[in-house]
Design a protein around this motif. Structure first.
Motif, PDB file in Angstrom:
ATOM      1  N   GLY A  56      -5.999   2.357   4.983  1.00 52.71           N
ATOM      2  CA  GLY A  56      -6.415   1.072   5.529  1.00 52.71           C
ATOM      3  C   GLY A  56      -5.677   0.617   6.770  1.00 52.71           C
ATOM      4  O   GLY A  56      -5.952  -0.472   7.286  1.00 52.71           O
ATOM      5  N   PHE A  57      -4.754   1.425   7.282  1.00 53.17           N
ATOM      6  CA  PHE A  57      -4.051   1.043   8.503  1.00 53.17           C
ATOM      7  C   PHE A  57      -5.002   1.045   9.695  1.00 53.17           C
ATOM      8  O   PHE A  57      -5.786   1.985   9.876  1.00 53.17           O
ATOM      9  N   ASP A  58      -4.928  -0.002  10.523  1.00 57.17           N
ATOM     10  CA  ASP A  58      -5.820  -0.156  11.675  1.00 57.17           C
ATOM     11  C   ASP A  58      -5.016   0.009  12.963  1.00 57.17           C
ATOM     12  O   ASP A  58      -4.268  -0.893  13.347  1.00 57.17           O
ATOM     13  N   VAL A  61       0.847  -1.192   0.000  1.00 50.45           N
ATOM     14  CA  VAL A  61       0.000   0.000   0.000  1.00 50.45           C
ATOM     15  C   VAL A  61       0.886   1.247   0.000  1.00 50.45           C
ATOM     16  O   VAL A  61       1.356   1.692   1.053  1.00 50.45           O
ATOM     17  N   PRO A  62       1.170   1.828  -1.168  1.00 53.80           N
ATOM     18  CA  PRO A  62       1.914   3.091  -1.194  1.00 53.80           C
ATOM     19  C   PRO A  62       1.071   4.210  -0.567  1.00 53.80           C
ATOM     20  O   PRO A  62      -0.137   4.307  -0.825  1.00 53.80           O
ATOM     21  N   VAL A  63       1.696   5.032   0.251  1.00 54.47           N
ATOM     22  CA  VAL A  63       1.014   6.159   0.887  1.00 54.47           C
ATOM     23  C   VAL A  63       1.806   7.415   0.525  1.00 54.47           C
ATOM     24  O   VAL A  63       2.765   7.788   1.207  1.00 54.47           O
ATOM     25  N   PRO A  64       1.444   8.066  -0.598  1.00 56.85           N
ATOM     26  CA  PRO A  64       2.227   9.215  -1.065  1.00 56.85           C
ATOM     27  C   PRO A  64       1.934  10.477  -0.255  1.00 56.85           C
ATOM     28  O   PRO A  64       0.976  11.206  -0.511  1.00 56.85           O
ATOM     29  N   VAL A  65       2.759  10.719   0.741  1.00 53.28           N
ATOM     30  CA  VAL A  65       2.590  11.912   1.579  1.00 53.28           C
ATOM     31  C   VAL A  65       3.942  12.262   2.194  1.00 53.28           C
ATOM     32  O   VAL A  65       4.732  11.385   2.525  1.00 53.28           O
ATOM     33  N   ASP A  66       4.204  13.558   2.300  1.00 47.81           N
ATOM     34  CA  ASP A  66       5.419  14.030   2.955  1.00 47.81           C
ATOM     35  C   ASP A  66       5.241  13.874   4.467  1.00 47.81           C
ATOM     36  O   ASP A  66       4.176  14.193   4.999  1.00 47.81           O
ATOM     37  N   LEU A  67       6.263  13.408   5.162  1.00 43.14           N
ATOM     38  CA  LEU A  67       6.161  13.229   6.613  1.00 43.14           C
ATOM     39  C   LEU A  67       5.999  14.555   7.346  1.00 43.14           C
ATOM     40  O   LEU A  67       5.652  14.564   8.531  1.00 43.14           O
ATOM     41  N   ALA A 108       3.704  16.586   6.386  1.00 44.32           N
ATOM     42  CA  ALA A 108       2.267  16.831   6.235  1.00 44.32           C
ATOM     43  C   ALA A 108       1.487  15.862   7.133  1.00 44.32           C
ATOM     44  O   ALA A 108       2.056  15.184   7.985  1.00 44.32           O
ATOM     45  N   ASP A 109       0.182  15.784   6.948  1.00 41.16           N
ATOM     46  CA  ASP A 109      -0.672  14.945   7.801  1.00 41.16           C
ATOM     47  C   ASP A 109      -0.628  13.498   7.314  1.00 41.16           C
ATOM     48  O   ASP A 109      -1.558  12.993   6.702  1.00 41.16           O
ATOM     49  N   TRP A 110       0.485  12.841   7.625  1.00 36.53           N
ATOM     50  CA  TRP A 110       0.653  11.466   7.162  1.00 36.53           C
ATOM     51  C   TRP A 110      -0.224  10.483   7.935  1.00 36.53           C
ATOM     52  O   TRP A 110      -0.537   9.405   7.428  1.00 36.53           O
ATOM     53  N   VAL A 111      -0.634  10.854   9.145  1.00 35.10           N
ATOM     54  CA  VAL A 111      -1.485   9.947   9.935  1.00 35.10           C
ATOM     55  C   VAL A 111      -2.836   9.747   9.248  1.00 35.10           C
ATOM     56  O   VAL A 111      -3.312   8.619   9.098  1.00 35.10           O
ATOM     57  N   THR A 112      -3.433  10.839   8.808  1.00 34.04           N
ATOM     58  CA  THR A 112      -4.713  10.737   8.100  1.00 34.04           C
ATOM     59  C   THR A 112      -4.555   9.938   6.812  1.00 34.04           C
ATOM     60  O   THR A 112      -5.377   9.084   6.483  1.00 34.04           O
ATOM     61  N   ALA A 113      -3.447  10.191   6.098  1.00 30.96           N
ATOM     62  CA  ALA A 113      -3.207   9.458   4.847  1.00 30.96           C
ATOM     63  C   ALA A 113      -3.036   7.968   5.113  1.00 30.96           C
ATOM     64  O   ALA A 113      -3.543   7.120   4.364  1.00 30.96           O
ATOM     65  N   LEU A 114      -2.333   7.617   6.187  1.00 26.82           N
ATOM     66  CA  LEU A 114      -2.086   6.211   6.504  1.00 26.82           C
ATOM     67  C   LEU A 114      -3.374   5.497   6.905  1.00 26.82           C
ATOM     68  O   LEU A 114      -3.652   4.387   6.422  1.00 26.82           O
ATOM     69  N   THR A 115      -4.157   6.101   7.765  1.00 23.45           N
ATOM     70  CA  THR A 115      -5.395   5.450   8.190  1.00 23.45           C
ATOM     71  C   THR A 115      -6.403   5.389   7.041  1.00 23.45           C
ATOM     72  O   THR A 115      -7.129   4.397   6.903  1.00 23.45           O
ATOM     73  N   ALA A 116      -6.403   6.407   6.186  1.00 18.08           N
ATOM     74  CA  ALA A 116      -7.294   6.372   5.022  1.00 18.08           C
ATOM     75  C   ALA A 116      -6.898   5.254   4.063  1.00 18.08           C
ATOM     76  O   ALA A 116      -7.743   4.723   3.324  1.00 18.08           O
TER      77      ALA A 116
END
Length: 282
Positions: A152-154, A134-140, A142-150
């Motif tokens: 599919g991270f649980d 699951v690639p999560v294209p976001v700069d650390l 920025a709001d990487w937590v929202t990107a990660l949970t969106a």
């Protein structure tokens, strides 16, 4: 460019007869980037071989680091963890080269351009991941937590996290925020590995063979890229939060595996530490 440096080191390690880690994709990243297409991908292409501070000793360091962190991740999923998070994933190919459980998900967080370059090379090779990637294209930053949970991270399920070659580029408050956030997003049974530097004065090693060769020969000035502020005690912070932590020098693993760098005078690796942490019941 630092990600490509590590990829070249993994390629050199892959082709060694006494290889500690195999990454058949690494040399293809190096060849696909015009700025480093001339870099060696085999130790036989290096005139001084292992005597070379950059492609010998420093590359061997990255090969050893790759193996040690591979082992850490695989041990973690053997205990039932099924979520792997790579912070600042760069050109990491663990989703493709390690033997994961079939129900494992590997989340790769990095900037969109880095992930797009990696995907382009892997697509050309018809590479297939061995887990759900699951690639999560976001700069650390920025709001990487929202990107990660969106993606599919649980947070309620155990996870294993890796920050390889990342934290010493970050200002101290950013490192503290990142480690705090990992603590907040993890449950009992989770684990984290990261690399830190402990020098009180990074510039004390400005003339070390590794920094000099990297700067003068391939144009990567690591001392300019590293944050020079005082570093937080992230291992201590995790221990205070109930994690069990162990801190090692790379040389500990050189002795364990019988291969890798050993200490030398004016050593840019002297302050490097590899930290392994496991979260227990609050």
């Amino acid at each position: 460019m630092t990600a490509l440096l590590v990829a070249a080191a993994r390629a050199i390690e892959t082709h060694r007869p006494d290889s500690l880690a195999q990454d058949v994709y690494a040399e293809h990243f190096v060849r696909a980037a015009p700025a480093c297409a001339h870099w060696p991908v085999r130790i036989q292409q290096v005139p001084d071989g292992d005597g070379d501070p950059l492609w010998g000793r420093f590359a061997r360091y990255f090969g050893l680091r790759t193996r040690v962190l591979d082992d850490f991740l695989l041990r973690s999923v053997r205990t039932g963890t099924r979520q792997v998070v790579l912070l600042g994933a760069g050109l990491d190919t663990r989703a493709f080269r390690l033997e994961w459980p079939c129900d494992c998900a590997v989340f790769e967080i990095d900037r969109a351009g880095v992930l797009a370059f990696k995907q382009r090379v892997l697509t050309d090779l018809s590479a297939a991941p061995k887990a759900k990637r699951v690639p999560v294209p976001v700069d650390l930053r920025a709001d990487w937590v929202t990107a990660l949970t969106a993606a599919g991270f649980d947070p309620a399920a155990p996870s294993v996290w890796l920050a390889e070659g990342l934290l010493f580029y970050l200002p101290s408050p950013v490192e503290t925020y990142l480690v705090d956030t990992v603590d907040r997003l993890t449950t009992e049974g989770s684990a984290l590995a990261f690399e830190a530097k402990l020098e009180k004065d990074l510039l004390e090693y400005r003339d070390s063979a590794i920094y000099t060769a990297t700067r003068e020969r391939i144009g990567i000035d690591l001392l300019r890229l590293f944050d020079k502020g005082p570093r937080p005690d992230s291992a201590g912070d995790l221990t205070a939060r109930g994690w069990s932590t162990s801190v090692h020098t790379p040389f500990d693993f050189t002795h364990r595996h019988g291969r890798g760098p050993l200490p030398e005078p004016n050593d840019a690796l002297e302050g490097n530490r590899w930290v392994f942490a496991h979260k227990h019941r609050p």
